[in-house]
Design an enzyme around this catalytic site. Structure first.
Site, PDB file in Angstrom:
ATOM      1  N   ASP A 137      56.780 -22.053  54.869  1.00  0.00           N
ATOM      2  CA  ASP A 137      56.676 -20.731  55.469  1.00  0.00           C
ATOM      3  C   ASP A 137      56.981 -20.816  56.962  1.00  0.00           C
ATOM      4  O   ASP A 137      57.748 -21.669  57.391  1.00  0.00           O
ATOM      5  CB  ASP A 137      55.262 -20.171  55.193  1.00  0.00           C
ATOM      6  CG  ASP A 137      55.265 -18.660  55.042  1.00  0.00           C
ATOM      7  OD1 ASP A 137      55.669 -17.960  55.985  1.00  0.00           O
ATOM      8  OD2 ASP A 137      54.831 -18.171  53.985  1.00  0.00           O
ATOM      9  N   HIS A 212      53.003 -14.900  59.357  1.00  0.00           N
ATOM     10  CA  HIS A 212      53.232 -14.896  57.910  1.00  0.00           C
ATOM     11  C   HIS A 212      52.720 -16.179  57.237  1.00  0.00           C
ATOM     12  O   HIS A 212      52.039 -16.129  56.216  1.00  0.00           O
ATOM     13  CB  HIS A 212      54.733 -14.711  57.668  1.00  0.00           C
ATOM     14  CG  HIS A 212      55.147 -14.438  56.264  1.00  0.00           C
ATOM     15  ND1 HIS A 212      55.320 -15.430  55.329  1.00  0.00           N
ATOM     16  CD2 HIS A 212      55.469 -13.282  55.631  1.00  0.00           C
ATOM     17  CE1 HIS A 212      55.720 -14.895  54.184  1.00  0.00           C
ATOM     18  NE2 HIS A 212      55.827 -13.588  54.339  1.00  0.00           N
ATOM     19  N   SER A 540      55.170 -11.631  49.124  1.00  0.00           N
ATOM     20  CA  SER A 540      54.736 -12.779  49.947  1.00  0.00           C
ATOM     21  C   SER A 540      53.235 -12.984  49.861  1.00  0.00           C
ATOM     22  O   SER A 540      52.744 -14.091  50.032  1.00  0.00           O
ATOM     23  CB  SER A 540      55.065 -12.513  51.419  1.00  0.00           C
ATOM     24  OG  SER A 540      56.340 -12.958  51.745  1.00  0.00           O
TER      25      SER A 540
END
Length: 757
Positions: A137, A212, A540
């Site tokens: 990520d 994220h 996600s």
């Protein structure tokens, strides 16, 4: 994807890259070169040495891959790439691909706070101490409380990974929870116009400056953190799915996205480091498996017993919009949870409409102000794109902005900068009734299309339209839930339609998890707020829920293969919401189907004890690949075995022992599949079959009863699908199910049938 802001910055960044790439006479770019691994001459000590010898300069070699891929990544001009293509030892030379990110109450919603049937929670916790989840990520914010290692035993001895140092990252920031942190940036640096040796705009380190990666890692395996919230919203204990599992972070995504060469390097490293689960909340379009970087790396991972979970993509509700569809990957769609953040718009005609918001400022008071909507010739102002609103139009007013094109939170910033005091963010047909809450920079309420149309009509028809916005905090036990998210990508699987995708859905709307303190909750440069937690939506977010659940299943059943774990999660998934109705789809408000929700919504309790599993060996996957229209070298690209000859192939790729059925009649009326079930329940288990057939198809299962005398015993059955004579060959799919059950277990497989692709 995980956020519209990310997409916007991605587009801008790509546009900025274009002039950089065309400056030199022969521009260089990154290529991934697939080699005949077994052809290495004995005169070279290592594959790395051999690969270097293929290149004109040593400096052009970016990565040597060993596990995830047989070959290397290099910075080449087109002539060099062409000359490599002519070499006998080279199977293929491919341009690097850019992939994008698919950007609190979920453990309770999934029932993880209660005793597991037959599994003492404490015992499961202890067992999951040994499970390692690798997250590919944007890196990690190691100071987050979600990575607190209190009470964890020593790091498992099998772990070979490490924490690298960077300008803003000390190896000592890792601990017994966050046991690894690495970064892979050579592909990104090459594409940024500098070559892999130049100093990029971003610090090369595992630190997460996006948020994220911290969000996904803490969702999978974050330690419990009390009193967590986003600026007061969703207050409670934030925790991951597998709170005792270990986390290893592989930073492969940068400000412009994630390059295939960097993803492959991260997967390669994670496999050799010793992870048990790989979680990738990112993807590209769909491509044949031999051209799909993630599918190729995942194949080796699964061969080595690593479970791979990937997000399905956020391109729904468009048909056939899936990413990550390889059958050895768990493809995860997104649904809502039973928590909401209501906000209200009271209009001058006394109509009060409900939407959602995470706005946390002082509000706009109780006095109604003018309400405006620019439905002129220019769509940029009704979309509230940057620079599109005239201050004379917006000053002191609540502005209606249509959803779409730019980031939802950016629209609010545009209104605020033009002097507006509030925003109603109104859906159009594209988003239907799906509501995603955001921490807006000014008082703002997001509403669905139907309400949006009523408010737009009010502004058109009233001579003095007004509105006042107010905010309702956090509400629990919302019905119906789950609902399939409109953004969740849909089937059918265009790479091979005989494999039904997505596999399952999990919680992916308004999910609270840890956040990077390098960036505000909206991700906008103008957002100076800092928060330790953020609420995000996207596949996600659903992907790491499944990664964490797979870690729990691996802890409970260390002998299970990745395919067995996947089968357990699929066959026990549910397709009824909390009102006992069939799952609904946020896109149109009607009923959902397996092209949107796969086998259904994951149910961890039942997955721990599924009764039977559909297991798939690596040899089965190879036979499956040989039954696609691939050449032997293309199959070898994926399976990395020189001796694969494709002497064994299925008559139809749908013969793979998959836990779901996708039948494509095409020119046939009859399709017959055989499946094998393995007993992981009690000895002496007996199962009977129940068939729910699609309307114009007859489905026959033989035998109708399966008797398993012992644990681990395998039994086979055959399903025959017969299209009724004269049934219209319509392009739409029809659906049904095949369920093997007894008093203790229900082993359910969704069925999708279609006449044309």
């Amino acid at each position: 994807m995980a956020s519209n802001a990310f997409l916007l910055s991605l587009t801008t960044a790509l546009l900025l890259l274009l002039p950089l790439l065309s400056v030199s006479a022969m521009p260089k770019q990154t290529y991934i070169v697939h080699m005949k691994h077994q052809d290495k001459p004995s005169s070279y000590a290592t594959h790395h040495d051999w690969y270097s010898s293929q290149l004109q300069t040593d400096s052009s070699l970016l990565y040597t891959y060993s596990d995830a891929y047989h070959g290397f990544a290099a910075s080449l001009d087109s002539d060099e790439a062409d000359s490599l293509r002519r070499s006998d030892s080279v199977l293929g030379v491919y341009e690097d691909t850019l992939y994008t990110l698919h950007t609190t109450r979920t453990p309770e919603f999934l029932g993880l706070n209660t005793e597991f049937n037959g599994h003492n929670t404490q015992v499961l916790d202890q067992a999951s101490n040994d499970v390692i989840i690798g997250v590919l990520d944007t890196g990690v914010w190691p100071e987050s409380k979600s990575f607190d290692d209190s009470g964890l035993p020593e790091i498992p001895t099998k772990w070979k990974g490490q924490c690298e140092s960077g300008p803003d990252f000390k190896p000592t920031l890792c601990n017994k929870k966050l046991i690894g942190a690495r970064s892979f940036s050579k592909g990104y640096r090459m594409a940024s116009g500098g070559g892999s040796g130049t100093k990029p705009k971003e610090a090369v380190s595992p630190r997460d400056n996006d948020g994220h990666g911290t969000h996904t890692a803490s969702t999978a395996a974050g330690s419990p953190v009390g009193n967590a919230s986003l600026l007061g919203y969703a207050q409670g204990t934030a925790r991951g799915m597998a709170t005792r599992a270990r986390v290893a972070s592989y930073k492969v995504c940068w400000s412009v996205g994630c390059f295939g060469s960097d993803i492959l390097a991260g997967m390669d490293q994670a496999i050799s480091d010793g992870v048990d689960v790989l979680s990738l909340s990112l993807g590209g379009g769909s491509a044949p498996y031999y051209r799909d970087t993630i599918a190729i790396g995942a194949f080796t991972a699964v061969e080595k017993g690593i479970f791979v979970s990937c997000s399905a993509g956020n391109s729904g509700p468009i048909r056939a919009s899936l990413a990550n569809v390889a059958p050895w990957i768990m493809t995860v769609g997104a649904g809502t949870i039973d928590r909401d953040f209501p906000a209200f718009a009271l209009l001058g005609n006394k109509n009060r409409f409900t939407g959602v918001s995470l706005y946390s400022g002082n509000g706009m008071g109780a006095k109604p102000v003018g309400l405006v909507y620019n439905k002129g010739n220019s769509s940029s102002s009704n979309m509230c794109l940057p620079g599109s609103l005239e201050p004379d139009f917006a000053r002191g007013k609540v502005v209606i902005c249509d959803r779409g094109v730019n980031a939802r939170v950016e629209k609010g910033a545009v209104v605020r900068d033009a002097g507006g005091v509030g925003m109603i963010l109104a859906n159009t047909a594209a988003s239907g009734e799906e509501l995603v809450a955001d921490s807006h920079l000014l008082p703002a309420v997001a509403v669905g299309r139907k309400v949006g149309d009523m408010i737009r009509e009010y502004v058109r028809s009233d001579s003095n339209p007004t509105a006042v916005l107010s905010f309702g905090g956090t509400v629990l036990n919302v019905k119906p839930s789950p609902v399939v998210a409109a953004f969740s990508s849909r089937g059918p699987n265009m790479v091979n339609p005989q494999i039904l995708k997505p596999d399952v859905i999990g919680p992916g709307v308004n999910i609270l998890a840890s956040w990077s303190e390098a960036v505000g909750p909206t991700g906008l440069d103008t957002d100076t707020r800092k928060t330790q937690f953020n609420i995000m939506s996207g596949t996600s977010m659903s992907c790491p829920h499944i990664s964490g659940l797979a870690a729990l299943l691996k802890a409970a059943h260390p002998e299970w293969s990745p395919s067995a774990i996947k089968s357990a999660l699929m066959t026990t998934a549910y397709t009824q919401d909390n009102t006992n109705s069939s799952l609904r789809d946020a896109a149109g408000g009607g009923l959902s189907n397996p092209l949107a929700h796969g086998a259904g919504h994951v149910e961890p309790h039942k997955a721990l004890d599924p009764g039977l599993v559909y297991d798939i060996s690596i040899e089965d996957y190879i036979t499956f690949l040989c039954s696609l229209d691939y050449t032997v070298p293309q199959v070898q690209t994926i399976v990395k075995r020189p001796n694969v000859s494709c002497s064994r192939k299925f008559s139809d790729p749908g013969q793979l022992n998959y836990p779901s059925f996708s039948v494509l009649f095409a020119n046939k009326r009859v399709v017959r599949y055989t499946r094998v079930l393995t007993n992981v329940g009690a000895a002496g288990s007996v199962y009977d079959v129940t068939v729910h057939a699609p309307t114009t198809v007859n489905v026959a299962v033989k035998p109708t009863k399966l008797v398993f005398k012992s644990v681990g015993e395998k039994q086979r059955y055959t399903v025959t699908f017969v299209a009724e004579r004269g049934a219209p060959k319509k392009p739409m799919s029809e659906f049904g199910s095949i369920v093997w059950s007894n008093a203790q277990h229900q082993v359910k497989s969704p069925v999708a049938v279609a006449w044309t692709q």
